[in-house]
Design a protein around this motif. Structure first.
Motif, PDB file in Angstrom:
ATOM      1  N   TYR B 197      39.758  39.819  43.197  1.00 52.51           N
ATOM      2  CA  TYR B 197      38.450  40.286  43.651  1.00 52.51           C
ATOM      3  C   TYR B 197      37.695  41.002  42.545  1.00 52.51           C
ATOM      4  O   TYR B 197      36.484  40.897  42.418  1.00 52.51           O
ATOM      5  CB  TYR B 197      38.608  41.301  44.796  1.00 52.51           C
ATOM      6  CG  TYR B 197      38.956  40.710  46.116  1.00 52.51           C
ATOM      7  CD1 TYR B 197      37.983  40.070  46.883  1.00 52.51           C
ATOM      8  CD2 TYR B 197      40.235  40.794  46.623  1.00 52.51           C
ATOM      9  CE1 TYR B 197      38.289  39.541  48.106  1.00 52.51           C
ATOM     10  CE2 TYR B 197      40.559  40.263  47.850  1.00 52.51           C
ATOM     11  CZ  TYR B 197      39.592  39.636  48.593  1.00 52.51           C
ATOM     12  OH  TYR B 197      39.904  39.102  49.800  1.00 52.51           O
ATOM     13  N   VAL B 198      38.468  41.767  41.767  1.00 50.41           N
ATOM     14  CA  VAL B 198      37.839  42.616  40.763  1.00 50.41           C
ATOM     15  C   VAL B 198      37.189  41.785  39.660  1.00 50.41           C
ATOM     16  O   VAL B 198      36.208  42.193  39.060  1.00 50.41           O
ATOM     17  CB  VAL B 198      38.875  43.609  40.194  1.00 50.41           C
ATOM     18  CG1 VAL B 198      38.227  44.562  39.230  1.00 50.41           C
ATOM     19  CG2 VAL B 198      39.525  44.367  41.328  1.00 50.41           C
ATOM     20  N   PHE B 199      37.719  40.590  39.437  1.00 48.99           N
ATOM     21  CA  PHE B 199      37.146  39.710  38.409  1.00 48.99           C
ATOM     22  C   PHE B 199      35.665  39.444  38.687  1.00 48.99           C
ATOM     23  O   PHE B 199      34.815  39.593  37.805  1.00 48.99           O
ATOM     24  CB  PHE B 199      37.926  38.398  38.346  1.00 48.99           C
ATOM     25  CG  PHE B 199      37.377  37.414  37.355  1.00 48.99           C
ATOM     26  CD1 PHE B 199      37.615  37.553  36.002  1.00 48.99           C
ATOM     27  CD2 PHE B 199      36.601  36.347  37.780  1.00 48.99           C
ATOM     28  CE1 PHE B 199      37.100  36.653  35.088  1.00 48.99           C
ATOM     29  CE2 PHE B 199      36.082  35.436  36.877  1.00 48.99           C
ATOM     30  CZ  PHE B 199      36.334  35.589  35.539  1.00 48.99           C
ATOM     31  N   GLN B 200      35.348  39.065  39.920  1.00 53.33           N
ATOM     32  CA  GLN B 200      33.956  38.775  40.277  1.00 53.33           C
ATOM     33  C   GLN B 200      33.096  40.013  40.148  1.00 53.33           C
ATOM     34  O   GLN B 200      31.941  39.949  39.727  1.00 53.33           O
ATOM     35  CB  GLN B 200      33.875  38.235  41.704  1.00 53.33           C
ATOM     36  CG  GLN B 200      34.740  37.019  41.970  1.00 53.33           C
ATOM     37  CD  GLN B 200      34.346  35.815  41.141  1.00 53.33           C
ATOM     38  OE1 GLN B 200      33.298  35.804  40.504  1.00 53.33           O
ATOM     39  NE2 GLN B 200      35.183  34.798  41.131  1.00 53.33           N
ATOM     40  N   MET B 201      33.679  41.150  40.495  1.00 54.01           N
ATOM     41  CA  MET B 201      32.965  42.414  40.414  1.00 54.01           C
ATOM     42  C   MET B 201      32.670  42.741  38.954  1.00 54.01           C
ATOM     43  O   MET B 201      31.564  43.142  38.604  1.00 54.01           O
ATOM     44  CB  MET B 201      33.845  43.492  41.036  1.00 54.01           C
ATOM     45  CG  MET B 201      33.190  44.796  41.255  1.00 54.01           C
ATOM     46  SD  MET B 201      34.028  45.673  42.567  1.00 54.01           S
ATOM     47  CE  MET B 201      35.271  46.554  41.682  1.00 54.01           C
TER      48      MET B 201
END
Lengths: 92, 250
Positions: B197-201
């Motif tokens: 998830y953090v990648f997209q963020m």
């Protein structure tokens, strides 16, 4: 400047102003009422922010759209797609 | 090898959109998503290609992809399989290497992202000349399907916390339905190190840091029965850790 630094900078600025007024560090001999208002201010701010956060998140959860129509449309298209793909010779 | 048409001869040449579809065990969904993509790209009259990056799915996704390539042609369906499951960032890099479009669209192959929004993304991009256009579940007519109260609460809570801490200038940070200018995606991907998830963020946060412009299009996110929802304690912990890392480093 990282977000962490921005927050620390903001917090220390506010903290300084608060300490100056609450403990009258500059000996400005401010009226008593200023000090009485100032010293619980951090707590007020925290509680206010907490309430704001809860209200905002609560409102957004309550108004989070349920896309029933989109799900139905997709389901219909899946049926259509499967049939068309089978005609085109796709073997699953 | 498909013969590639002359690559962007002059500035007036038409825009081309390359869709990157990373897949892992999407045998059921892949034909459907491809069918829908063709439908909407076809109706809009856009120039496009679909790049399927399969990470060695044991369920035979690649074999299905090959059938689709036979049906629709090598200019529309491009296969870039990899041996085994590797990170999302490297999947984008791998897919982009052979992308011939000047715009890249990334989306999930599990049908939670509907291709009907792509024309809206494209129009939005043209309208403001944006460097990236992000789909958002949190604004306008955007929304979700198939989420219970708990899931909604976590989602909204996490989003609120992120907005407060990072002020990223985009309303949906963890969504992965986006359109990028190719060079923008390239420069972002090489800077981003997070996972999941953090990648997209991180992509959005870095975009803001680099002063790229961001447009937003409301989307409906349809979580379907046979995609088991994956939001356990582990995900939440890694999300918070990623958020704090970004907070301290960007």
């Amino acid at each position: 400047m990282t977000k962490l630094m921005q927050w620390l900078l903001g917090a220390s600025l506010l903290g300084t102003v608060w300490a100056l007024v609450t403990f009258d560090l500059l000996e400005l001999s401010l009226p008593r009422v200023y000090r009485e208002i100032a010293w619980p201010m951090p707590l007020y701010l925290l509680v206010t922010f907490g309430c704001y956060s809860l209200a905002t998140v609560g409102f957004r959860v309550a108004t989070f759209n349920d896309c029933d129509e989109a799900a139905r449309e997709l389901q219909e298209q899946i049926t259509e797609a499967k049939e068309d793909l089978r005609k085109k010779g796709l073997k699953l | 090898m498909a013969s590639r048409k002359s690559s962007q001869p002059k500035r007036e040449s038409r825009d081309k959109y390359s869709v990157l579809l990373p897949t892992y065990n999407e045998r059921e969904n892949l034909p459907l998503i491809v069918w829908l993509l063709l439908k909407y790209f076809g109706e809009g009259g856009y120039d496009y290609e679909i790049i399927i990056i399969d990470d060695g799915s044991p369920d035979g996704t690649l074999e299905v992809a090959e059938q689709l390539q036979k049906i629709y042609g090598k200019d529309k369906i491009v296969l870039r399989p990899r041996e085994k499951k590797l990170g999302l960032g490297t999947a984008y890099i791998h897919g982009m290497k052979h992308a011939t479009g000047n715009f890249i669209i990334i989306m999930d192959a599990d049908l939670s992202h509907h291709p009907k929004f792509i024309p809206e993304f494209i129009e939005k991009q043209k309208e403001g000349g944006y460097d990236l256009v992000s789909g958002t579940r949190y604004q306008g007519n955007g929304g979700v399907y198939g989420w219970d109260l708990r899931r909604k609460l976590i989602s909204r809570g996490a989003n609120f916390l992120t907005q407060v801490l990072l002020r990223p200038g985009a309303s949906d940070l963890t969504g992965s339905f986006r359109l990028y200018k190719k060079n923008v995606l390239e420069s972002l991907v090489e800077r981003c190190v997070s996972k999941g998830y953090v990648f997209q963020m991180e992509m959005i946060v870095r975009a803001r840091q680099l002063n790229y412009t961001i447009g937003e299009v409301p989307i409906s996110f349809v979580d379907r029965v046979y995609g088991e929802s994956k939001l356990g304690g582990n995900e939440i912990v890694s999300f918070v850790r990623g958020l704090l890392t970004l907070f301290a480093t960007t």
